[in-house]
Write a protein that holds these residues in place. Structure first.
Motif, PDB file in Angstrom:
ATOM      1  N   VAL A  12       0.849  -1.193   0.000  1.00 31.83           N
ATOM      2  CA  VAL A  12       0.000   0.000   0.000  1.00 31.83           C
ATOM      3  C   VAL A  12       0.883   1.240   0.000  1.00 31.83           C
ATOM      4  O   VAL A  12       1.829   1.341   0.786  1.00 31.83           O
ATOM      5  CB  VAL A  12      -0.928   0.028   1.247  1.00 31.83           C
ATOM      6  CG1 VAL A  12      -1.776   1.293   1.269  1.00 31.83           C
ATOM      7  CG2 VAL A  12      -1.807  -1.215   1.289  1.00 31.83           C
ATOM      8  N   LEU A  13       0.582   2.170  -0.899  1.00 30.58           N
ATOM      9  CA  LEU A  13       1.192   3.500  -0.884  1.00 30.58           C
ATOM     10  C   LEU A  13       0.080   4.447  -0.465  1.00 30.58           C
ATOM     11  O   LEU A  13      -0.892   4.624  -1.185  1.00 30.58           O
ATOM     12  CB  LEU A  13       1.723   3.884  -2.277  1.00 30.58           C
ATOM     13  CG  LEU A  13       2.639   2.883  -2.976  1.00 30.58           C
ATOM     14  CD1 LEU A  13       3.087   3.429  -4.328  1.00 30.58           C
ATOM     15  CD2 LEU A  13       3.841   2.528  -2.122  1.00 30.58           C
ATOM     16  N   ARG A  14       0.224   5.010   0.734  1.00 27.92           N
ATOM     17  CA  ARG A  14      -0.863   5.840   1.265  1.00 27.92           C
ATOM     18  C   ARG A  14      -0.335   7.156   1.814  1.00 27.92           C
ATOM     19  O   ARG A  14       0.855   7.298   2.098  1.00 27.92           O
ATOM     20  CB  ARG A  14      -1.637   5.089   2.337  1.00 27.92           C
ATOM     21  CG  ARG A  14      -0.834   4.763   3.573  1.00 27.92           C
ATOM     22  CD  ARG A  14      -1.715   4.215   4.688  1.00 27.92           C
ATOM     23  NE  ARG A  14      -0.957   3.851   5.859  1.00 27.92           N
ATOM     24  CZ  ARG A  14      -0.527   4.710   6.785  1.00 27.92           C
ATOM     25  NH1 ARG A  14      -0.769   5.992   6.676  1.00 27.92           N
ATOM     26  NH2 ARG A  14       0.162   4.270   7.843  1.00 27.92           N
ATOM     27  N   CYS A  15      -1.244   8.092   1.976  1.00 25.20           N
ATOM     28  CA  CYS A  15      -0.874   9.408   2.501  1.00 25.20           C
ATOM     29  C   CYS A  15      -0.374   9.288   3.941  1.00 25.20           C
ATOM     30  O   CYS A  15      -0.826   8.432   4.705  1.00 25.20           O
ATOM     31  CB  CYS A  15      -2.076  10.349   2.453  1.00 25.20           C
ATOM     32  SG  CYS A  15      -2.612  10.715   0.780  1.00 25.20           S
ATOM     33  N   ILE A  16       0.537  10.161   4.275  1.00 27.88           N
ATOM     34  CA  ILE A  16       1.047  10.229   5.646  1.00 27.88           C
ATOM     35  C   ILE A  16      -0.003  10.903   6.516  1.00 27.88           C
ATOM     36  O   ILE A  16      -0.585  11.921   6.138  1.00 27.88           O
ATOM     37  CB  ILE A  16       2.364  11.032   5.698  1.00 27.88           C
ATOM     38  CG1 ILE A  16       3.439  10.332   4.867  1.00 27.88           C
ATOM     39  CG2 ILE A  16       2.830  11.226   7.142  1.00 27.88           C
ATOM     40  CD1 ILE A  16       4.716  11.138   4.706  1.00 27.88           C
ATOM     41  N   SER A  73       3.044  14.635  -2.844  1.00 24.27           N
ATOM     42  CA  SER A  73       4.374  14.264  -3.313  1.00 24.27           C
ATOM     43  C   SER A  73       5.095  13.203  -2.474  1.00 24.27           C
ATOM     44  O   SER A  73       6.167  12.767  -2.860  1.00 24.27           O
ATOM     45  CB  SER A  73       5.256  15.507  -3.422  1.00 24.27           C
ATOM     46  OG  SER A  73       5.423  16.099  -2.155  1.00 24.27           O
ATOM     47  N   MET A  74       4.522  12.786  -1.362  1.00 25.60           N
ATOM     48  CA  MET A  74       5.157  11.726  -0.567  1.00 25.60           C
ATOM     49  C   MET A  74       4.086  10.827   0.023  1.00 25.60           C
ATOM     50  O   MET A  74       3.039  11.299   0.458  1.00 25.60           O
ATOM     51  CB  MET A  74       6.009  12.300   0.563  1.00 25.60           C
ATOM     52  CG  MET A  74       6.778  11.220   1.309  1.00 25.60           C
ATOM     53  SD  MET A  74       7.694  11.768   2.782  1.00 25.60           S
ATOM     54  CE  MET A  74       8.510  13.227   2.235  1.00 25.60           C
ATOM     55  N   ARG A  75       4.385   9.554   0.047  1.00 25.33           N
ATOM     56  CA  ARG A  75       3.475   8.571   0.634  1.00 25.33           C
ATOM     57  C   ARG A  75       4.252   7.569   1.473  1.00 25.33           C
ATOM     58  O   ARG A  75       5.434   7.355   1.266  1.00 25.33           O
ATOM     59  CB  ARG A  75       2.731   7.806  -0.462  1.00 25.33           C
ATOM     60  CG  ARG A  75       1.800   8.707  -1.260  1.00 25.33           C
ATOM     61  CD  ARG A  75       0.659   7.946  -1.762  1.00 25.33           C
ATOM     62  NE  ARG A  75      -0.259   8.790  -2.513  1.00 25.33           N
ATOM     63  CZ  ARG A  75      -1.444   8.385  -2.861  1.00 25.33           C
ATOM     64  NH1 ARG A  75      -1.865   7.175  -2.544  1.00 25.33           N
ATOM     65  NH2 ARG A  75      -2.252   9.165  -3.536  1.00 25.33           N
ATOM     66  N   ILE A  76       3.531   6.968   2.371  1.00 26.79           N
ATOM     67  CA  ILE A  76       4.039   5.854   3.172  1.00 26.79           C
ATOM     68  C   ILE A  76       4.070   4.614   2.280  1.00 26.79           C
ATOM     69  O   ILE A  76       3.162   4.411   1.485  1.00 26.79           O
ATOM     70  CB  ILE A  76       3.068   5.575   4.352  1.00 26.79           C
ATOM     71  CG1 ILE A  76       3.009   6.748   5.309  1.00 26.79           C
ATOM     72  CG2 ILE A  76       3.363   4.253   5.039  1.00 26.79           C
ATOM     73  CD1 ILE A  76       3.973   6.711   6.428  1.00 26.79           C
ATOM     74  N   VAL A  77       5.100   3.793   2.431  1.00 28.48           N
ATOM     75  CA  VAL A  77       5.129   2.465   1.816  1.00 28.48           C
ATOM     76  C   VAL A  77       4.833   1.496   2.961  1.00 28.48           C
ATOM     77  O   VAL A  77       5.553   1.463   3.963  1.00 28.48           O
ATOM     78  CB  VAL A  77       6.499   2.143   1.182  1.00 28.48           C
ATOM     79  CG1 VAL A  77       6.495   0.731   0.609  1.00 28.48           C
ATOM     80  CG2 VAL A  77       6.865   3.171   0.109  1.00 28.48           C
ATOM     81  N   GLU A  78       3.773   0.731   2.781  1.00 30.33           N
ATOM     82  CA  GLU A  78       3.307  -0.158   3.846  1.00 30.33           C
ATOM     83  C   GLU A  78       3.135  -1.569   3.265  1.00 30.33           C
ATOM     84  O   GLU A  78       2.626  -1.722   2.157  1.00 30.33           O
ATOM     85  CB  GLU A  78       1.956   0.375   4.339  1.00 30.33           C
ATOM     86  CG  GLU A  78       1.450  -0.153   5.624  1.00 30.33           C
ATOM     87  CD  GLU A  78       0.169   0.575   6.035  1.00 30.33           C
ATOM     88  OE1 GLU A  78       0.246   1.425   6.929  1.00 30.33           O
ATOM     89  OE2 GLU A  78      -0.886   0.302   5.438  1.00 30.33           O
ATOM     90  N   VAL A  79       3.601  -2.569   3.994  1.00 29.76           N
ATOM     91  CA  VAL A  79       3.416  -3.962   3.593  1.00 29.76           C
ATOM     92  C   VAL A  79       2.773  -4.708   4.762  1.00 29.76           C
ATOM     93  O   VAL A  79       3.269  -4.663   5.884  1.00 29.76           O
ATOM     94  CB  VAL A  79       4.758  -4.629   3.191  1.00 29.76           C
ATOM     95  CG1 VAL A  79       4.563  -6.108   2.910  1.00 29.76           C
ATOM     96  CG2 VAL A  79       5.361  -3.941   1.978  1.00 29.76           C
ATOM     97  N   LYS A  80       1.672  -5.374   4.463  1.00 27.14           N
ATOM     98  CA  LYS A  80       0.929  -6.132   5.482  1.00 27.14           C
ATOM     99  C   LYS A  80       0.652  -5.282   6.710  1.00 27.14           C
ATOM    100  O   LYS A  80       0.778  -5.729   7.845  1.00 27.14           O
ATOM    101  CB  LYS A  80       1.685  -7.403   5.870  1.00 27.14           C
ATOM    102  CG  LYS A  80       1.844  -8.375   4.720  1.00 27.14           C
ATOM    103  CD  LYS A  80       2.618  -9.609   5.140  1.00 27.14           C
ATOM    104  CE  LYS A  80       2.814 -10.521   3.937  1.00 27.14           C
ATOM    105  NZ  LYS A  80       3.683 -11.651   4.222  1.00 27.14           N
TER     106      LYS A  80
END
Length: 193
Positions: A12-16, A73-80
């Protein structure tokens, strides 16, 4: 304006969000010389800042992003469900639509597992879908072979090499410019028959 998360399977690439700031701060600043920094532009020192400075800066950036007509311009990279890094873009020269992207995976346990490649593919697609750009670029250094492999697998190719212009631990390395043109992305994105 909060944007829809970009999701592919467990990635998931999501907003901070403000609630993410303590964990992000820990990932970035908990060690004097973090392992991730040995690969992410180690020729630039990590400027340590207090949590207050960090959170105020990020919140100011979030507020400014909310009023922009461009994608955040920036997102969190989240896995599981676990935050593992950030992915971003910046304008090298906005008037000519020269855009660069970058990714930092703070947790070394996620390296060399294809996460960076998948995130770069999702992010570059998002940028091409939402901005009138002809290309997207990424800059790294020749010592970061994992980043170069991930970018290549994501569809970028080496466009330039500035030789021996980065020094890491007393050794010279090249600066590597990589990029992907819109038509190359379209070819990669088109369904195969």
């Amino acid at each position: 304006m909060k944007e829809t998360p970009i999701i592919e399977g467990d990635l998931v690439l999501r907003c901070i969000e403000e609630a993410d700031l303590p964990e992000l701060y820990q990932l970035i600043y908990s060690e004097e010389v973090p392992e991730w920094k040995q690969w992410d532009a180690p020729y630039f020192p990590l400027e340590h800042e207090s949590y207050t400075q960090y959170s105020q800066g990020i919140m100011k950036w979030i507020e400014a992003s909310a009023t922009s007509s461009n994608p955040i311009s920036m997102r969190i990279v989240e896995v599981k469900g676990q935050i593992i890094g950030t992915i971003s873009y910046y304008w090298e020269h906005q008037q000519s639509l020269w855009l660069e992207m970058g990714i930092v995976l703070y947790r070394s346990t996620t390296w060399s597992k294809g996460v960076g490649t998948r995130a770069l593919q999702l992010w570059s697609s998002h940028l091409f879908n939402h901005l009138s750009i002809a290309r997207v670029g990424l800059t790294t250094w020749s010592g970061n072979e994992r980043m170069m492999r991930a970018a290549t697998k994501a569809g970028l190719q080496v466009e330039g090499r500035m030789r021996k212009c980065r020094i890491v631990e007393g050794k010279h390395y090249d600066s590597i410019r990589m990029g992907m043109l819109r038509e190359e992305w379209e070819q990669l994105s088109s369904p195969r028959v």
